[in-house]
Enzyme design. Structure first.
Site, PDB file in Angstrom:
ATOM      1  CB  THR A 275      -0.862   0.109   1.275  1.00  9.33           C
ATOM      2  OG1 THR A 275       0.029   0.247   2.397  1.00  9.33           O
ATOM      3  CG2 THR A 275      -1.765  -1.079   1.452  1.00  9.33           C
ATOM      4  CG  ASP A 276       1.186   5.994  -0.921  1.00 11.22           C
ATOM      5  OD1 ASP A 276       2.167   6.063  -0.158  1.00 11.22           O
ATOM      6  OD2 ASP A 276       0.905   6.890  -1.751  1.00 11.22           O
ATOM      7  CD1 TRP A 277       5.014   5.527   4.864  1.00 14.00           C
ATOM      8  CD2 TRP A 277       4.756   4.308   3.029  1.00 14.00           C
ATOM      9  NE1 TRP A 277       6.104   4.682   4.750  1.00 14.00           N
ATOM     10  CE2 TRP A 277       5.969   3.928   3.639  1.00 14.00           C
ATOM     11  CE3 TRP A 277       4.390   3.626   1.854  1.00 14.00           C
ATOM     12  CZ2 TRP A 277       6.816   2.947   3.133  1.00 14.00           C
ATOM     13  CZ3 TRP A 277       5.223   2.649   1.346  1.00 14.00           C
ATOM     14  CH2 TRP A 277       6.415   2.322   1.981  1.00 14.00           C
TER      15      TRP A 277
END
Ligand code: BGC
Length: 780
Positions: A275-277
């Site tokens: 995932t992105d953060w």
């Protein structure tokens, strides 16, 4: 009965003690199944969640700083010592390694090379050169203990106001995919991984963690996914980063169609998706993420691990999905330098990489205007440098894509390095003004802005008097005005940043009047990550050079180009519109009136209840719109001048198996050595599907050609690359008929045309990522 029970209990005890007594397998590439079998549910869940808990969710979501092993890296995965599974380190980002340059307890520094931003790299139209940049960046990651570089940034530059356009390559998917593949191959050739991002349709920053990108299947396939597809097929990245946003109502990170059906089943992606953060989401069950094939949650919070464990226990998560993802994680881990126990030196070849960045940024700069051939100025001795960004030169963008560079060569230094001096009075004024203005800004800083690391709004221009300018014009051979624009993660740009300010306009007029009255040229250098308005002022000046944000060696590269050491060969990778309102996506792209405060800017979508963006322009993104509908632009896609001239001839196109092979001769017809890009556009015959007037289908760059020298460039286009997407039948289709192949040096300047008749070709794919039937976009 009693005895039987006792016997079973005894046998179970024996079995479990013998399992316990067996030494745990130690991970290697040949025993992944065995390790998987030996893992407890807790261990499996841990491996699917990053080791990023710093107790402060907000910092993770905006800028990764979670790694403990390499200070300042964005995050790391969990180690499971019992099974010989090491932690691995991931670090931003597209323009160089983002780590802390200074660490407690040592006087050693850990600076990283600031390479040119993505747009500048792509503007070279030179995948071989980008591959070399990738190798240099890969070596730096490797030697700083990094396993995966979080890049390249591969979203489509949908609108000039996109806050992270500078990290991305182009409005065109072929260029995007080709440059992306070169970067991934370059980095991975050094034995570390990449994470091309943000998959997919993360072309806007406003409300980026929630916005729903509503887009037709055709535009998705042909524009937003196609570059990723090319890159995955040609470079097989170790990882891919899913985006924060939704696509047609479904978050990317929980999107099975996107992450499994398309990415893996259709394109053959073998790596992991992270995932992105972002932390746990209220409106996306972790079960969906696991099932979708989002293997790793970053930066990772303990609650996510718990959710996975609970999900499996309650039957909401299928253990088969967990095992599939864990297997992928193990396959990834055994490839990493951390697994190999690579002894990194913390001493990469920064000097060698400075030379790579200097060459690349010079090749990515685009000459937009050169009236009367004022450039190059070969005997340049003294320059009057106007504009704060001449002295506060922007080497790169902000946010996770910013690099802690050892130095930035600004314009003064760059010119000085090749023996050109700047006029002392003016230099002195600016050199005093810039630190003063920056200190003032820092004192007035908006806490929210600093939270996001966006703390560098444009410094105001100072008023330079007529008298001083006249004096400067006597002293200098030429005036250079640098106009800078910064941008970064989390915020889209404002219309006012695309336009020039009144002060800048006054400076251009005033300097031009005075210098021209003395017969001296005026050159504008655009130090910006993205396009700017030029149509209203370009007639006032002689030359315009787009320097982008060219990395730490920027001033040297600008000087190389201005003085002719390097002949410009960069070309625009996106259309530069006359005005922002001309762009077909602007109506649906966030426009933030500047009188709103910053907080309102962030919340704009939410305040208005608009947390979606309709892609009414559909496939007509960038030149596909301007060219098809004959709209006037400031500079067309592919545009870029040179100090020499070239002629294209002998265009040949033939079918060879499943490919179309295009060859064309390029001759340097001018008086300076230089490189030229052959851009091959294709016009499809009339068929059932409507098509853009032209689409870029291949390109190649010559080597440096001496005056009179020629080179034949040969390019191969797989027939499937000529296909359009037919949503009704979920298929790629090349409609039969005569295709025109056009070669030129920008989309509007075509030199040679030839035709080729092609048979029908179709390729069935899945009916993935459908748009809600109730939505009526203008095109679909
Ligand atoms: C950005 C990513 C970046 C990550 C880690 C996120 O906010 O969108 O591009 O890789 O942070 O720093």
């Amino acid at each position: 009965m009693h005895n039987k029970r006792l016997l079973i209990a005894f046998a179970t005890l024996l079995l479990s003690t013998s399992i316990m007594a067996q030494p745990a397998p130690q991970l290697n590439a040949g025993n992944i199944d065995e390790v998987l079998k030996a893992m407890t549910l807790e261990e499996k869940a841990q491996l699917l969640v990053g080791d990023g808990n710093d107790g402060f969710i907000g910092s993770g979501a905006m800028l990764g700083h979670q790694a403990k092993l390499v200070a300042g890296a964005a995050g790391q995965t969990v180690a499971i010592k019992r099974l010989g599974i090491p932690a691995t380190v991931v670090s931003d980002g597209p323009a160089g390694i983002h780590i802390d340059p200074i660490r407690k307890g040592t006087s050693q520094t850990f600076y990283a090379t600031g390479f040119p931003i993505g747009t500048c790299l792509a503007s070279t139209w030179n995948p071989q050169l980008v591959y070399q940049v990738g190798r240099a960046m890969g070596e730096e990651g490797l030697e700083y203990g990094v396993d995966v570089i979080l890049g390249p940034g591969m979203n489509i530059q949908r609108n000039p106001l996109g806050g992270r356009n500078f990290e991305y390559y182009s409005e065109d998917p072929l260029l995007n995919g080709t440059i992306g593949a070169a970067m991934v191959n370059g980095i991975q050739s050094m034995g570390i991984g990449t994470s091309p991002k943000h998959f997919a349709v993360n072309s806007q920053e406003t409300d980026r963690t929630r916005v729903d990108e509503r887009v037709s299947q055709r535009a998705l396939r042909e524009i937003y996914l196609r570059g990723f597809e090319k890159m995955v097929r040609e470079a097989q990245p170790w990882t891919v980063m899913s985006s924060y946003n939704k696509i047609n109502g479904v978050y990317s990170q929980g999107n099975h169609d996107l992450l499994t059906t398309v990415l893996r089943d259709e394109w053959g992606f073998k790596g992991i998706v992270m995932t992105d953060w972002i932390g746990e989401r209220d409106d996306l069950p972790v079960a969906d993420e696991v099932h979708a094939g989002n293997d790793l949650m970053m930066p990772g919070y303990p609650v996510q691990t718990k959710d996975i464990i609970d999900g499996v226990k309650s039957g909401k998560i299928d253990i088969k999905d967990v095992d599939r993802n864990v297997r992928k994680m193990l396959e990834y881990i055994v490839k990493t330098p951390s697994y190999r126990k690579y002894k990194f030196t913390n001493n990469p070849d920064l000097k060698g990489h400075a030379a790579v960045t200097r060459q690349t940024s010079a090749e990515g700069m685009v000459l937009l205007q050169n009236r009367g051939g004022v450039l190059p100025i070969r005997n340049l001795k003294t320059v009057a440098l106007f504009g704060v960004n001449s002295y506060d030169f922007l080497s790169g963008g902000l946010g996770s894509g910013c690099v802690n560079v050892p130095y930035v060569v600004d314009m003064v230094q760059g010119l000085k390095n090749i023996g050109v001096s700047t006029t002392p009075a003016l230099t002195d004024i600016y050199e005093k003004y810039v630190p003063y203005a920056k200190a003032k800004l820092a004192a007035d800083k908006n806490p929210e802005m600093w939270f996001l690391n966006q703390g560098q709004p444009k410094l105001d221009e100072i008023d330079i008097t007529d008298r001083l300018t006249r004096h400067e014009a006597q002293q200098a051979d030429a005036a250079i005005i640098t106009l800078g624009r910064q941008s970064g993660e989390g915020i889209d740009r404002e219309v006012s940043e695309f336009n020039i300010t009144e002060k800048e306009r006054e400076m251009i007029s005033h300097v031009s009047d005075i210098f021209h009255s003395q017969g001296k040229p005026v050159i504008v250098v655009l130090n910006s990550g993205w396009s700017m308005e030029t149509a209203s002022w370009r007639d006032r000046v002689d030359a315009i050079l787009v320097a982008w944000e060219p990395g730490e060696e920027g001033g040297n590269s600008v000087a190389d180009v201005l003085t002719g050491k390097v002949c410009p060969s960069g070309h625009l990778t996106a259309t530069w519109p006359v005005s922002i309102g001309d762009d077909p996506s602007t109506a649906n792209f966030p426009q933030q009136p500047d009188y709103y405060g910053l907080t309102d800017k962030f919340a704009r979508g939410a305040l208005k209840g608009v947390n979606y963006s309709n892609h009414d322009e559909d496939i007509y993104v960038g030149y596909r719109y301007y060219d098809t509908f004959h709209k006037t632009v400031a500079y067309p896609f592919g545009f870029g001048l040179s100090y020499t001239t070239f002629a294209f001839s002998g265009l040949k196109v033939k079918k060879q198996g499943n490919d179309v092979v295009v060859s064309v001769n390029v001759k340097n017809t001018g008086r300076t050595a230089g490189k030229q890009v052959a851009q091959v556009y294709v016009t499809a015959p009339k068929g059932n599907l409507e098509k853009p007037a032209k689409e870029l289908k291949a390109f190649a760059k010559t080597k440096e050609l001496r005056p009179g020298q020629s080179e034949t460039l040969t390019m191969t286009i797989p027939v499937r690359d000529l296909a359009s997407f037919d949503s009704a039948d979920s298929q790629w289709i090349v409609e039969p008929g005569k295709y025109a192949f056009l070669v030129g040096d920008n989309v509007e300047n075509i030199a040679e045309v030839t035709g080729l008749t092609l048979d029908k070709y179709t390729e069935k794919v899945n009916n993935a990522l459908p748009l809600k039937a109730s939505l009526n976009l203008l095109h679909r």
